[in-house]
Design a protein around this motif. Structure first.
Motif, PDB file in Angstrom:
ATOM      1  N   ALA A  51       0.852  -1.197   0.000  1.00  0.00           N
ATOM      2  CA  ALA A  51       0.000   0.000   0.000  1.00  0.00           C
ATOM      3  C   ALA A  51       0.886   1.245   0.000  1.00  0.00           C
ATOM      4  N   VAL A  52       0.373   2.314  -0.596  1.00  0.00           N
ATOM      5  CA  VAL A  52       1.069   3.595  -0.608  1.00  0.00           C
ATOM      6  C   VAL A  52       0.165   4.629   0.061  1.00  0.00           C
ATOM      7  N   THR A  63      -8.304   0.419   7.756  1.00  0.00           N
ATOM      8  CA  THR A  63      -7.427  -0.486   7.023  1.00  0.00           C
ATOM      9  C   THR A  63      -7.237   0.012   5.601  1.00  0.00           C
ATOM     10  N   VAL A  64      -5.979   0.050   5.168  1.00  0.00           N
ATOM     11  CA  VAL A  64      -5.646   0.351   3.776  1.00  0.00           C
ATOM     12  C   VAL A  64      -5.154  -0.961   3.184  1.00  0.00           C
ATOM     13  N   GLY A  65      -5.927  -1.511   2.247  1.00  0.00           N
ATOM     14  CA  GLY A  65      -5.645  -2.829   1.681  1.00  0.00           C
ATOM     15  C   GLY A  65      -4.371  -2.873   0.862  1.00  0.00           C
ATOM     16  N   GLY A  66      -3.893  -4.074   0.649  1.00  0.00           N
ATOM     17  CA  GLY A  66      -2.670  -4.299  -0.102  1.00  0.00           C
ATOM     18  C   GLY A  66      -2.716  -3.691  -1.499  1.00  0.00           C
ATOM     19  N   GLY A  67      -1.663  -2.983  -1.848  1.00  0.00           N
ATOM     20  CA  GLY A  67      -1.560  -2.384  -3.170  1.00  0.00           C
ATOM     21  C   GLY A  67      -2.412  -1.155  -3.394  1.00  0.00           C
ATOM     22  N   ALA A  68      -3.173  -0.740  -2.392  1.00  0.00           N
ATOM     23  CA  ALA A  68      -4.011   0.465  -2.522  1.00  0.00           C
ATOM     24  C   ALA A  68      -3.134   1.712  -2.486  1.00  0.00           C
ATOM     25  N   VAL A  69      -3.643   2.781  -3.076  1.00  0.00           N
ATOM     26  CA  VAL A  69      -2.968   4.074  -3.035  1.00  0.00           C
ATOM     27  C   VAL A  69      -3.916   5.084  -2.402  1.00  0.00           C
ATOM     28  N   GLU A  82     -10.258  -0.781  -0.062  1.00  0.00           N
ATOM     29  CA  GLU A  82     -10.093  -2.088  -0.690  1.00  0.00           C
ATOM     30  C   GLU A  82      -8.699  -2.251  -1.288  1.00  0.00           C
ATOM     31  N   PRO A  83      -8.189  -3.497  -1.339  1.00  0.00           N
ATOM     32  CA  PRO A  83      -6.906  -3.734  -1.998  1.00  0.00           C
ATOM     33  C   PRO A  83      -6.919  -3.193  -3.426  1.00  0.00           C
ATOM     34  N   ARG A  84      -5.820  -2.578  -3.817  1.00  0.00           N
ATOM     35  CA  ARG A  84      -5.587  -2.013  -5.156  1.00  0.00           C
ATOM     36  C   ARG A  84      -6.512  -0.845  -5.506  1.00  0.00           C
ATOM     37  N   ALA A  85      -7.268  -0.340  -4.552  1.00  0.00           N
ATOM     38  CA  ALA A  85      -8.142   0.823  -4.791  1.00  0.00           C
ATOM     39  C   ALA A  85      -7.304   2.095  -4.847  1.00  0.00           C
ATOM     40  N   ARG A  86      -7.865   3.143  -5.428  1.00  0.00           N
ATOM     41  CA  ARG A  86      -7.229   4.457  -5.484  1.00  0.00           C
ATOM     42  C   ARG A  86      -8.140   5.444  -4.763  1.00  0.00           C
TER      43      ARG A  86
END
Length: 98
Positions: A51-52, A63-69, A82-86
């Motif tokens: 996550a970024v 919670t900031v999901g995996g790969g989310a920005v 959600e994971p990978r969300a922006r």
């Protein structure tokens, strides 16, 4: 705005060589997560793998999901990104309102 006030407050602390990051010892931040700029991560917050979080505030229990920005945003208490969300320049809340 709220984020502008946070940025100004953290900037004042940076004069003594302090980092613009404020991460609670009771938060869970993955070693592969990236925290950049002026960030506050409150107790109970979880930042998952990859996550970024940039110039943002993640409040307690969120919670900031995996790969989310998350950039220039506030993630509210107990909210989930959600994971990978922006999430860019917004307020994410527990019930999904932005």
């Amino acid at each position: 705005t709220y984020l502008e006030c946070v940025r100004q407050s953290l900037s004042n602390g940076d004069a003594h060589g302090k980092s613009p990051l404020r991460v609670s010892s009771r938060a869970s931040v993955s070693g592969s997560a990236i925290l950049d700029g002026f960030c506050i991560i409150e107790p109970g917050a979880v930042i998952e793998d990859g996550a970024v979080v940039h110039d943002s505030v993640v409040l307690w229990g969120a919670t900031v999901g995996g790969g989310a920005v998350v950039s220039r945003s506030v993630v509210g208490p107990l909210a989930g990104v959600e994971p990978r969300a922006r999430v860019i320049r917004t307020i994410a809340s527990r019930n999904g309102n932005r």
